[in-house]
Design an enzyme around this catalytic site. Structure first.
Site, short mmCIF file in Angstrom:
data_model
loop_
_atom_site.label_atom_id
_atom_site.label_comp_id
_atom_site.label_asym_id
_atom_site.label_seq_id
_atom_site.Cartn_x
_atom_site.Cartn_y
_atom_site.Cartn_z
N ASP A 45 17.79 -0.91 -39.03
CA ASP A 45 18.97 -0.14 -39.42
C ASP A 45 18.64 1.30 -39.75
OD1 ASP A 45 20.70 -2.22 -39.02
OD2 ASP A 45 21.00 -2.68 -41.14
N GLU A 116 26.47 5.41 -46.79
CA GLU A 116 26.98 5.81 -48.11
C GLU A 116 26.42 7.16 -48.54
OE1 GLU A 116 23.13 4.45 -48.58
OE2 GLU A 116 24.64 2.88 -48.33
N ASP A 145 23.40 5.45 -64.17
CA ASP A 145 22.24 5.80 -63.37
C ASP A 145 22.68 6.55 -62.11
OD1 ASP A 145 20.50 4.65 -65.13
OD2 ASP A 145 19.98 2.94 -63.86
N ALA A 153 31.20 -0.01 -42.99
CA ALA A 153 29.94 -0.43 -42.36
C ALA A 153 28.79 -0.44 -43.35
CB ALA A 153 29.61 0.49 -41.19
N TYR A 158 23.54 -0.95 -49.79
CA TYR A 158 23.27 -0.54 -51.17
C TYR A 158 24.49 -0.75 -52.06
CZ TYR A 158 21.42 2.62 -54.83
OH TYR A 158 20.96 3.16 -56.00
N ASN A 159 25.68 -0.49 -51.52
CA ASN A 159 26.92 -0.67 -52.27
C ASN A 159 27.06 -2.10 -52.79
OD1 ASN A 159 29.92 -0.06 -52.90
ND2 ASN A 159 30.04 -1.73 -51.42
N SER A 161 24.68 -4.30 -53.22
CA SER A 161 23.62 -4.57 -54.19
C SER A 161 23.99 -4.04 -55.58
CB SER A 161 22.31 -3.92 -53.73
OG SER A 161 21.87 -4.49 -52.53
#
Length: 256
Positions: A45, A116, A145, A153, A158-159, A161
């Site tokens: 990816d 993102e 943080d 997509a 990460y979003n 997670s």
């Protein structure tokens, strides 16, 4: 697309991808991306995102095959039947985010993000960030943080997670997701219309410095970041029918 499309093979630097590049180019020929009918990306990816950033402006469809660690945006690698697979592939149109960041030094940096845009604290000090939508302040101060905006997509990466929502492809939405929010403690983010303009203002940037990353492009010491969906840029990814992106995003919501 013709039965024998001109293909530009691109590969990541890992040995198996380089070996596949040599073999596929020998079998099907090799064309520059500017002259190709389709781009074939060999890697994971991360390499797919690199390919979209480098060649997305050419408006050429991209067919990826996984030869890396993560391959959510890729098809399975098979050396045989490539032309038949490309001919039968289903298109998925992705519209990236446009990010414009202002830094402490007064410079401006722009970038695109297909997954993102994320703001992250640079030191042990928590970030203090004000959030505005379409010119109206919605959150006076988020102590965290970091915070991110994800495309459909990218919503499974990460979003997800960070406990953000998975967004269906074609939903015309984006995800606004905090990263380890301390105050307000119970705020979990928002799902927004894709045409929403999001403005992040970094409060006390000298004591609490913040960086912003659009996919893999990082800018440090930002004071303000504006994000909106691109109005005129799209890319087309090609997927095997049994492995299409929309189904994979849907399936991710039922993984336990």
């Amino acid at each position: 697309m013709s039965a024998s499309p001109r293909i530009a093979f691109l590969a990541s630097t890992v040995p198996n991808a380089q070996q596949a590049l040599e073999a596929m180019a020998a079998r099907h020929g090799q064309h520059p991306p500017e002259e190709a009918d389709v781009i074939c990306a060999l890697g994971g990816d991360g390499f797919m995102l690199q390919t979209l950033h480098r060649h997305g402006g050419l408006d050429k469809p991209v067919y990826g095959m996984k030869l890396g660690t993560v391959g959510f945006l890729m098809n399975h690698f098979h050396a045989d039947n490539l032309l038949e697979r490309i001919a039968a592939a289903e298109p998925a149109k992705l519209r990236p985010l446009e990010m414009l960041a202002q830094t402490e030094s007064g410079t401006s940096t722009g970038s695109l993000a297909y997954n993102e845009v994320s703001l992250l604290r640079q030191t042990r000090q928590a970030a203090h960030i004000r959030i505005g939508l379409n010119g109206q302040t919605r959150l006076d101060e988020l102590i965290c943080d970091g915070v991110m905006v994800a495309t459909p997509a990218g919503s499974t990466a990460y979003n997800f997670s960070a406990h953000g929502p998975i967004l269906p492809l074609g939903s015309h939405t984006i995800a606004l997701t905090p990263i380890a929010a301390f105050r307000p403690r119970r705020w979990r983010g928002a799902i927004l219309k894709a045409d929403t303009e999001i403005r992040f203002e970094v409060l006390d940037p000298y004591k609490r410095p913040v960086s912003v990353t659009a996919d893999s492009h990082e800018t440090r010491d930002v004071v303000e970041v504006v994000i909106r969906e691109s109005a005129d840029r799209t890319v087309t990814l090609l997927f095997d029918p049994e492995h299409n992106l929309e189904e994979r995003i849907l399936s991710e919501q039922f993984v336990v």
